[in-house]
Design a protein around this motif. Sequence first.
Motif, PDB file in Angstrom:
ATOM      1  N   LEU A   1       0.837  -1.215   0.000  1.00 18.65           N
ATOM      2  CA  LEU A   1       0.000   0.000   0.000  1.00 18.65           C
ATOM      3  C   LEU A   1       0.865   1.255   0.000  1.00 18.65           C
ATOM      4  N   ARG A   2       1.942   1.223   0.778  1.00 23.96           N
ATOM      5  CA  ARG A   2       2.840   2.398   0.842  1.00 23.96           C
ATOM      6  C   ARG A   2       3.504   2.651  -0.513  1.00 23.96           C
TER       7      ARG A   2
ATOM      8  N   GLY B   1       3.556   5.973  -3.169  1.00 26.54           N
ATOM      9  CA  GLY B   1       4.885   6.593  -3.291  1.00 26.54           C
ATOM     10  C   GLY B   1       5.523   6.921  -1.955  1.00 26.54           C
ATOM     11  N   LEU B   2       5.060   6.262  -0.888  1.00 36.47           N
ATOM     12  CA  LEU B   2       5.641   6.541   0.431  1.00 36.47           C
ATOM     13  C   LEU B   2       6.943   5.787   0.634  1.00 36.47           C
ATOM     14  N   THR B   3       7.139   4.763  -0.156  1.00 39.65           N
ATOM     15  CA  THR B   3       8.416   4.059  -0.172  1.00 39.65           C
ATOM     16  C   THR B   3       8.670   3.659  -1.631  1.00 39.65           C
ATOM     17  N   PRO B   4       9.901   3.839  -2.112  1.00 38.97           N
ATOM     18  CA  PRO B   4      10.127   3.576  -3.546  1.00 38.97           C
ATOM     19  C   PRO B   4      10.097   2.079  -3.891  1.00 38.97           C
TER      20      PRO B   4
ATOM     21  N   ARG C   1      14.595  14.812   0.845  1.00 41.52           N
ATOM     22  CA  ARG C   1      14.015  14.337  -0.416  1.00 41.52           C
ATOM     23  C   ARG C   1      13.696  12.841  -0.394  1.00 41.52           C
ATOM     24  N   ARG C   2      14.603  12.058   0.174  1.00 41.27           N
ATOM     25  CA  ARG C   2      14.401  10.608   0.166  1.00 41.27           C
ATOM     26  C   ARG C   2      13.919  10.060   1.507  1.00 41.27           C
ATOM     27  N   MET C   3      13.499  10.961   2.373  1.00 42.98           N
ATOM     28  CA  MET C   3      13.058  10.498   3.692  1.00 42.98           C
ATOM     29  C   MET C   3      11.702   9.791   3.586  1.00 42.98           C
ATOM     30  N   GLU C   4      11.552   8.691   4.317  1.00 42.50           N
ATOM     31  CA  GLU C   4      10.285   7.962   4.295  1.00 42.50           C
ATOM     32  C   GLU C   4       9.535   8.192   5.592  1.00 42.50           C
ATOM     33  N   ALA C   5       8.207   8.204   5.483  1.00 42.54           N
ATOM     34  CA  ALA C   5       7.369   8.434   6.669  1.00 42.54           C
ATOM     35  C   ALA C   5       7.403   7.217   7.580  1.00 42.54           C
TER      36      ALA C   5
END
Lengths: 247, 255
Positions: A49-50, A54-57, B251-255
Amino acid sequence: MTTTHAIEVEGLTKRFGEVTAVDGVTFAVESGEVFGFMGHNGAGKTTTLRMLLGLTPLTSGTARVLGREVGRETIEIRRTAGYLPAHYTLPPDMTPRQFLHYVGAMFGLPRDVVAARTEALLRRFDLVHAADRALRGFSTGMTQKVGLAQALLNEPRVLLLDEPTSGLDPLGRHELLELLRELARDKGVTVVFSSHILSDVEALCRRVAVLHRARLVAFGDVDHLKAQHGARTMDDLYLALVRKEAA
Amino acid sequence: MIRLQWLDYLATLRERKTWLCGAMLLYAVLSIPVMLARPPAHVQEAIAAWFGHGGPFVLFMYVWIDLAMNKMVAFLPVVLASGIVLRERDVGVLSILAAKPLSMPRYFALRAVSACAVMATLHVGAQLLGLVYFTARVPGFRPLAFLAAMTPHLFAAIFATCFSAAIAGWVKHRGASALIGLAVLGLLLGLSLIGFYQPAWRNLTLVNPMSLGALALGNLDHLGPKDLAPPMLALSLLSLAAIAIGAAGVRRMEA
């Protein structure tokens, strides 16, 4: 895959160093359906889901949401999607009303539209009495209601819900399932309902995808899958799939 | 975006840490005149040596800028900005907000600008409160010179907030970000007045952004736009650069 699919995922893979969290997953979700996304904790549901938002590539593979490519059109996808993560905290110093206005501003919605939708959602989730209380002291169930309200504020065409019934009491759970049916039926919203509470999935979804240890082990019509694996209930089906994988 | 910025500013203003910062500034305003009622002789002598005379207003401004506001500017920006985006990530707010149609760098910039706006609100509030209180309590107090001298300092405070946010954007760990911010800002502020003590180093100290905020201290009698505008412009550009650098860091930080 046809254009009637709201979500199309092909060979989706995510690796965190040596760990493969999602391994070559392929499935499609039809527009306007409530789609069940099943699997035990750590199976890869949340990561999938993430990735869709686009919350994780993505490590490899492709995914499209409403025809838009994940990774290249992420902001556009988020504009049309609602999302409730499995684990989250709401800003403790804000009230539900303030938070919903804040979320509305993040979508760039006009002020009067945000105000009208906020009041409607507060009523819908029975939060009017607590609308101006700081979120700091909210119970799990009330927090979950505010979480759901924020996911619906932009009137999403695709709704991604990660364990949405956790923390809800039986009545709240019943109301949520009813709301999701209504959104799909009346407004054509595509709902991806990720859960390990199999009875909820069975009550809500005609089609499911089952993840086990990062891999897709089943995908399709629930009745068809049950018949295929000689299962009477969703519990039986899930256990049959997991045992087959373990064997 | 303006509406979101306004709501974010209000949200930041309501946070507990903002009230803590406000209380510290209030304490500074109320305590300095009391401390200055009987200044130690060596402080008066030192100021007479550094600034050419030891008039009560110059003494007050030195104490207010160096002993009160510079300490605040080493500390408050760290409280306000060293955890921006990181705190939201750590407590779980970001897992919801990051799914909205705002990229992480833009969200960082939003939060950094709000932190700057809150810092500016607190700084201006303290100066205005001080203006009223010091007029009544400080002998020889000159309101216009006070406001003029504190205006570049406000820009230094905003820069310090942006700088602290930029560290957060790259360090990505709240504790380390706060410690590095405190150490670097403390060092810069500790060296900010050295040009007054050692006139030979004056030009060299101008590379220190925090010195720009205190430049007015050397010229309290003749402050005009040409004295005030260059440091304010330089600090504004440095603030924008700090936000851009911090935004690149997330820029590449993830939540």
